[in-house]
Write an enzyme that holds these catalytic residues in place. Structure first.
Site, short mmCIF file in Angstrom:
data_model
loop_
_atom_site.label_atom_id
_atom_site.label_comp_id
_atom_site.label_asym_id
_atom_site.label_seq_id
_atom_site.Cartn_x
_atom_site.Cartn_y
_atom_site.Cartn_z
N LYS A 44 0.81 -1.20 0.00
CA LYS A 44 0.00 0.00 0.00
C LYS A 44 0.86 1.27 0.00
O LYS A 44 0.42 2.33 -0.46
CB LYS A 44 -0.89 0.03 1.26
CG LYS A 44 -1.86 -1.08 1.39
CD LYS A 44 -2.58 -0.95 2.74
CE LYS A 44 -3.47 -2.13 3.01
NZ LYS A 44 -4.02 -2.07 4.37
N GLY A 45 2.06 1.15 0.57
CA GLY A 45 2.85 2.34 0.91
C GLY A 45 3.07 3.33 -0.21
O GLY A 45 3.14 4.53 0.03
N GLU A 100 8.20 2.26 -5.36
CA GLU A 100 8.15 1.89 -3.93
C GLU A 100 8.21 3.13 -3.06
O GLU A 100 8.83 4.13 -3.45
CB GLU A 100 9.34 0.98 -3.58
CG GLU A 100 9.07 -0.50 -3.71
CD GLU A 100 8.17 -1.05 -2.62
OE1 GLU A 100 7.42 -0.29 -1.99
OE2 GLU A 100 8.24 -2.27 -2.40
N ASP A 101 7.62 3.05 -1.89
CA ASP A 101 7.77 4.16 -0.95
C ASP A 101 9.12 4.11 -0.25
O ASP A 101 9.74 5.14 -0.01
CB ASP A 101 6.62 4.18 0.08
CG ASP A 101 6.46 2.86 0.80
OD1 ASP A 101 6.92 1.82 0.29
OD2 ASP A 101 5.88 2.84 1.90
N ASP A 104 14.16 -0.98 2.34
CA ASP A 104 14.73 -1.20 3.67
C ASP A 104 15.78 -2.31 3.52
O ASP A 104 16.92 -2.05 3.12
CB ASP A 104 13.56 -1.57 4.59
CG ASP A 104 13.90 -1.56 6.04
OD1 ASP A 104 15.07 -1.67 6.38
OD2 ASP A 104 12.98 -1.46 6.87
N LYS A 132 16.84 3.34 2.66
CA LYS A 132 17.58 3.17 3.93
C LYS A 132 18.73 2.20 3.68
O LYS A 132 18.63 1.00 4.02
CB LYS A 132 16.66 2.51 4.96
CG LYS A 132 15.99 3.43 5.93
CD LYS A 132 15.29 2.59 7.00
CE LYS A 132 14.24 3.40 7.72
NZ LYS A 132 13.46 2.59 8.66
N PHE A 153 12.28 5.03 12.48
CA PHE A 153 10.92 4.59 12.11
C PHE A 153 10.20 5.79 11.51
O PHE A 153 9.89 6.74 12.21
CB PHE A 153 10.18 4.07 13.33
CG PHE A 153 9.01 3.19 12.96
CD1 PHE A 153 8.01 3.65 12.11
CD2 PHE A 153 8.94 1.89 13.43
CE1 PHE A 153 6.95 2.84 11.74
CE2 PHE A 153 7.88 1.07 13.06
CZ PHE A 153 6.89 1.56 12.22
N ASP A 160 3.38 3.80 6.99
CA ASP A 160 2.48 3.61 8.12
C ASP A 160 3.16 3.09 9.38
O ASP A 160 4.28 2.57 9.33
CB ASP A 160 1.39 2.60 7.75
CG ASP A 160 1.92 1.16 7.73
OD1 ASP A 160 2.95 0.91 7.06
OD2 ASP A 160 1.34 0.29 8.41
N ARG A 166 -0.39 7.03 7.22
CA ARG A 166 -0.07 7.09 5.79
C ARG A 166 -0.50 8.42 5.19
O ARG A 166 0.08 8.89 4.22
CB ARG A 166 -0.78 5.97 5.02
CG ARG A 166 -0.32 4.57 5.36
CD ARG A 166 -0.90 3.61 4.32
NE ARG A 166 -0.91 2.22 4.78
CZ ARG A 166 0.11 1.38 4.65
NH1 ARG A 166 1.23 1.78 4.12
NH2 ARG A 166 0.00 0.13 5.07
C1 PRP Z 1 7.20 -1.82 2.94
C2 PRP Z 1 7.57 -1.00 1.72
C3 PRP Z 1 8.26 -2.00 0.84
C4 PRP Z 1 8.91 -2.93 1.83
C5 PRP Z 1 10.34 -2.55 1.95
O1 PRP Z 1 6.00 -2.45 2.70
O2 PRP Z 1 6.44 -0.46 1.10
O3 PRP Z 1 7.36 -2.71 0.02
O4 PRP Z 1 8.26 -2.75 3.09
O5 PRP Z 1 10.98 -3.39 2.86
P1 PRP Z 1 12.19 -4.33 2.44
O6 PRP Z 1 13.14 -3.51 1.62
O7 PRP Z 1 12.77 -4.71 3.79
O8 PRP Z 1 11.66 -5.52 1.72
P2 PRP Z 1 5.14 -3.17 3.84
O9 PRP Z 1 5.40 -4.64 3.79
O10 PRP Z 1 5.38 -2.48 5.16
O11 PRP Z 1 3.66 -2.95 3.35
P3 PRP Z 1 2.84 -1.61 3.06
O12 PRP Z 1 3.47 -0.97 1.84
O13 PRP Z 1 1.46 -2.09 2.82
O14 PRP Z 1 2.96 -0.71 4.27
#
Ligand code: PRP
Length: 180
Positions: A44-45, A100-101, A104, A132, A153, A160, A166
């Site tokens: 969703k992000g 992507e938002d 990580d 990051k 964070f 979120d 969000r």
């Molecule tokens: C977040 C973000 C990426 C992912 C990044 O999504 O939107 O898709 O985590 O993390 P990574 O690099 O460690 O794989 P999340 O799973 O939190 O879902 P959301 O977008 O619905 O909040």
């Protein structure tokens, strides 16, 4: 109402974000001049970033949506990808940009890239609003990055905590006492 006391430092204001997103849109538009793009918004992000970025791109583009979740396995660094919602258009010979938002560990984007590559797009690039790098577990870099951030964070602009925050129009650090 969101408790303002839960929010710490504001890293990027709506004005900062708007300026940076415009720059990214211009860069993408220049690099894809004469081509058509499919923006693949990862829910969703990235819904907020995708909505803004798409309106700063002036080459023909369509927007598709995917939702995935990655399971990091302590012994397998690449993890595995569960597709919750797939795009429902063929992408062979199309120019794709995954939006992507945040990156990580990089596991989600790495798995997505591998999976979408098997569908034979003409090209596949990665665009992340936030990056990051200190958290990376797999070797992956985005082609377009809004901002490189430290390991805090973060909430807002699509990001979120427990599905909330969000809709904040800025990116801020969530106070530790909220999630610890
Ligand atoms: C977040 C973000 C990426 C992912 C990044 O999504 O939107 O898709 O985590 O993390 P990574 O690099 O460690 O794989 P999340 O799973 O939190 O879902 P959301 O977008 O619905 O909040």
């Amino acid at each position: 109402m969101i408790d303002p006391n839960s929010i710490g430092e504001i890293l990027y204001s709506p004005e900062d974000i708007s300026k940076r997103v415009k720059e990214l849109g211009k860069q993408i538009s220049e690099e894809y001049a004469g081509k058509e793009i499919i923006l693949v918004c990862i829910l969703k992000g990235s819904y907020v970033f995708t909505a803004d970025l798409s309106r700063e791109i002036d080459v023909p583009c369509s927007v598709e949506f995917m939702q995935v979740s990655s399971y990091a396995d302590s012994t397998v660094s690449s993890g595995s990808l569960k597709i919750i919602k797939d795009i429902n258009v063929p992408v062979d010979d199309k120019h794709l940009i995954i939006i992507e938002d945040i990156i990580d560990t990089g596991i989600t984007l790495n798995n997505l890239k591998k999976m979408l590559s098997t569908r034979n797009p003409a090209s596949l690039k990665l665009c992340a609003f936030l990056d990051k790098p200190s958290r990376r577990k797999v070797d992956i870099e985005a082609d377009y990055v809004g901002y490189e951030v430290e390991d805090n964070f973060l909430v807002g602009y699509g990001l979120d905590y427990a599905q909330k925050y969000r809709n904040l129009p800025f990116v801020a650090i969530l106070k530790e006492e909220i999630y610890k």
